[in-house]
Design an enzyme around this catalytic site. Sequence first.
Site, PDB file in Angstrom:
ATOM      1  N   LYS A  84       6.306  10.494  -5.642  1.00  0.00           N
ATOM      2  CA  LYS A  84       4.846  10.447  -5.672  1.00  0.00           C
ATOM      3  C   LYS A  84       4.331  10.353  -4.244  1.00  0.00           C
ATOM      4  CE  LYS A  84       1.307   7.626  -8.062  1.00  0.00           C
ATOM      5  NZ  LYS A  84       1.189   6.470  -8.992  1.00  0.00           N
ATOM      6  N   SER A 126      -1.131   7.570 -13.168  1.00  0.00           N
ATOM      7  CA  SER A 126      -1.425   8.420 -12.033  1.00  0.00           C
ATOM      8  C   SER A 126      -0.231   9.220 -11.524  1.00  0.00           C
ATOM      9  CB  SER A 126      -1.979   7.567 -10.892  1.00  0.00           C
ATOM     10  OG  SER A 126      -1.020   6.618 -10.438  1.00  0.00           O
ATOM     11  N   SER A 148       0.746   3.635 -14.802  1.00  0.00           N
ATOM     12  CA  SER A 148       0.795   4.941 -14.147  1.00  0.00           C
ATOM     13  C   SER A 148       2.144   5.628 -14.162  1.00  0.00           C
ATOM     14  CB  SER A 148       0.315   4.809 -12.698  1.00  0.00           C
ATOM     15  OG  SER A 148      -1.066   4.548 -12.660  1.00  0.00           O
TER      16      SER A 148
END
Length: 459
Positions: free
Chosen positions: A87, A165, A189
């Site tokens: 990420k 996310s 997330s």
Amino acid sequence: MFQAAFSTAGTESGGGGMSSLPLQFDAGLWDPVTAVEAALDGAGGDPARHVFIALDADDIRRSAEASRNRLRRGEARPLDGVAIAWKDVFARIGDVSTAGSRIPALRSVGHRTAPIVHRMEELGAVFFGRTNLSEMALGGLGLNPHYGTPVNALSLDRDRAPGGSSSGSAVAVALGLVPAAFGTDTSGSIRVPAAFNGITGFRPSHGRYPEAGVFALAPGLDTVGILARGAGDVAFLDGLICREPALGGYPKPSGLVVPQTIVLDGLDPIVADRFDRALSALSSQGVRITHRPLQSFDMLHSAMERHGAPVVAEAYRRHCGLLRGPDFGLMDPNVRRRLSAGAEISDRSLDELGLARRQARRCLQRELGKEALAFPTVPIVAPLLADLVDPDSVARLNALALRNTMLGSLLDMPSISLPIGTGPGGLAAGLQLSMTRGRDRALLEFARDAERSLALMTP
């Protein structure tokens, strides 16, 4: 398309001694360079559009070649040649990270490599690109207007939300581009996109993995976590990170508790059906399951109704300067709306929320003891991207997506989302298993065993 997996023969998933090499190397089926070339080809395909914010093919090839050379010399490291995606919130020396934003203040060049990244590279893993995310890691649907929104890997005829996310990390694993990816989980997330894409996502106890060099949204809740194809792979990586032994011998939970508080309200029919089938499969394998309300969940829910969500309060206090800065107009309006909501939560309310969290954790310890929790990871299926245009709809569905997972975060429970199959249209559901803080390895061992039972679910 390239598909990798960690060794399970005689390791985390099979018992006995631990093998430190990926299955493909053990079997001599392929080498790192061939593997990353296939993965790079896949990353350039249409299903993977918007999955990566940055992908340095030359750096990836150099790492793969170094792994191949070590393997040929008989100097293999435990993760040599394993491609892992990250990420875009993790620092790495010389790299630019964006936190999924176009705001200059959120862009940073890594002067040091985050310890968790360093650990994986030290073990031989190939740093396979920076994955997309909801801007500032603030959103449960995975939308990103700046770099494009990755499409849910299970989308058939109509594009659906990837969950957030950690959207790009989840889709990269679900498409088989990488066997594992790292993300962060503040309110859900990692677990939400895992559930939406039919893979496994693990949120450890807060602080189990090093968080230095990772973009902080709400430091009191942020956790680094893992997305992979199965619980065995998660456990393998967790053991390497924490230098803990292979699974086996950890105390099993005395049973599963299905909360009758909040988490079963308003389930999508597909989620409800898959959850019921999952419980039946576990019960048929001898797992004792009880249903009862949880006072700890009620305490947290009531506190948030009175005072608001701790995550937006923390995020606002850390990042409110962006709302007053010259570049606030560059922020995703949905993210700006969520961040601004933190201004409405007073310091006194934030203190009250902190007190409620501490009281609820003590209450949960009494309520749960040595049992584990089981409930749907997300109460809804992945919504259509076409339905995520109106801000009010986005806000409503975002809150629903994070409703169940947020409770586990506030209670600081190690939690794992396991895939429990799909319904019509390929829509996936996830089963969240959780234990009390610090019981991470016991949870992973139970999840690995539960995964075997879930394989017997009726279609």
